[in-house]
Design an enzyme around this catalytic site. Structure first.
Site, PDB file in Angstrom:
ATOM      1  CB  SER A 237      -6.456   1.030   6.052  1.00 42.40           C
ATOM      2  OG  SER A 237      -6.383  -0.192   5.342  1.00 42.40           O
ATOM      3  CE  LYS A 238      -2.610   4.665   0.905  1.00 44.60           C
ATOM      4  NZ  LYS A 238      -1.470   5.453   0.518  1.00 44.60           N
TER       5      LYS A 238
END
Ligand code: GLU
Length: 307
Positions: A237-238
């Site tokens: 994910s980010k």
């Protein structure tokens, strides 16, 4: 006659596509196309504060460069508040929802459900406490209702939503509609027959089944795919610095996605043009080969951006 297949890919525009989202895109696309079905694209920007400027354009560009072809116009949740409001009105008319005054902190001490989140203890089910104002709108759940579905990858899964989650939020304190409501309303409005997505959402599925029942909507089939993680087991994910997919080099990423999905693609595929990759993938795709796992470690190059 069986219903024609309608699948979808529903990225949240919180950043550019990374390898984790590619897994869901590839599997949902191949399931739809090999069933001669439609594949829809929906931008899940219902949570406006999390949407990042430019992310939607970047996602569409990457999908295009990777050779995905979606059907019909792109649906954007941020343009559908009236549809969600109408669904909430219908639920209110039928007595399924109630206003809730509780803050997160007030619920924090409640027992924890399976997903580690506190279970709603039912405080406002029978009305708001004196002097308190409504903050959220919640859907009633019912004791003794164990909901089950036959996941096409993970097998049969069940949950007692009342016991594990309790009455859950459909409209948040900031006035935004919750993901659970938006996804159920949108899938039904688009005639989606098959939901193929990451197993990080598997624990939401029974809530969605319950909501479908309350709204009188049809239940799609579900297939939950292993979620890509880094070596430490954290979902890409980010937040874990998963790098954006490289628009100029679809081959290695598509090869790695098909490999992780258990399809045994030839090593040379990494150097092929996307047309060749998709031709191979359509001819060889088998959902039954997808590992029956909730998560899988992704090759290093797709995990962490170089610093
Ligand atoms: N928007 C969700 C995500 O990006 C997917 C939701 C769904 O497929 O139901 O993880």
């Amino acid at each position: 006659m069986t219903q024609p297949y309608v699948g979808r890919f529903a990225p949240s525009p919180t950043g550019p596509l990374h390898f984790g989202s590619l897994i869901a895109a590839v599997a949902s696309y191949l399931e739809a196309r090999t069933a001669r079905g439609r594949w829809l694209l929906r931008i899940e920007d219902v949570d406006r504060p999390r949407a990042v400027a430019g992310a939607e354009d970047a996602i569409l560009r990457t999908l295009d460069r990777f050779g995905f072809e979606w059907d019909g116009p792109v649906l954007r949740q941020s343009e559908r508040d009236d549809v969600y409001e109408a669904a909430l009105d219908a639920l209110r008319r039928d007595g399924w929802v109630f206003d809730c005054a509780c803050t997160r902190r007030e619920i924090a001490d409640s027992s924890l459900g399976r997903d580690g989140a506190p279970r709603y203890p039912g405080t406002c089910r029978t009305g708001l406490p004196a002097g308190r104002a409504a903050r959220t709108v919640r859907l009633r759940t019912e004791p003794g209702q164990v909901l089950c579905f036959d996941d096409q990858v993970l097998g049969r899964l069940c949950e007692d939503v009342w016991r594990e989650v309790g009455d859950f939020v459909l409209k948040r304190a900031d006035g935004l509609f919750a993901y659970q409501l938006a996804v159920v309303v949108d899938d039904a409005a688009s005639g989606v027959t098959d939901v193929v997505r990451g197993a990080d959402l598997v624990d939401s599925t029974c809530r969605q089944l319950w909501l479908q029942r309350c709204l009188g909507l049809p239940e799609p089939r579900y297939a939950h795919l292993p979620v890509g993680t880094n070596r430490e087991g954290a979902k890409l994910s980010k937040q874990t610095w998963a790098p954006a997919l490289d628009d100029e080099q679809p081959g290695p990423a598509l090869h790695a996605a098909l490999d992780l999905l258990g399809q045994s693609p030839p090593a040379a595929m990494a150097g092929w043009p996307t047309t060749g990759i998709w031709a191979w993938a359509m001819a060889h795709w088998r959902l039954s080969e997808v590992p029956r796992l909730r998560s899988l470690v992704v090759p290093g190059t797709f995990c962490e951006a170089e610093v």
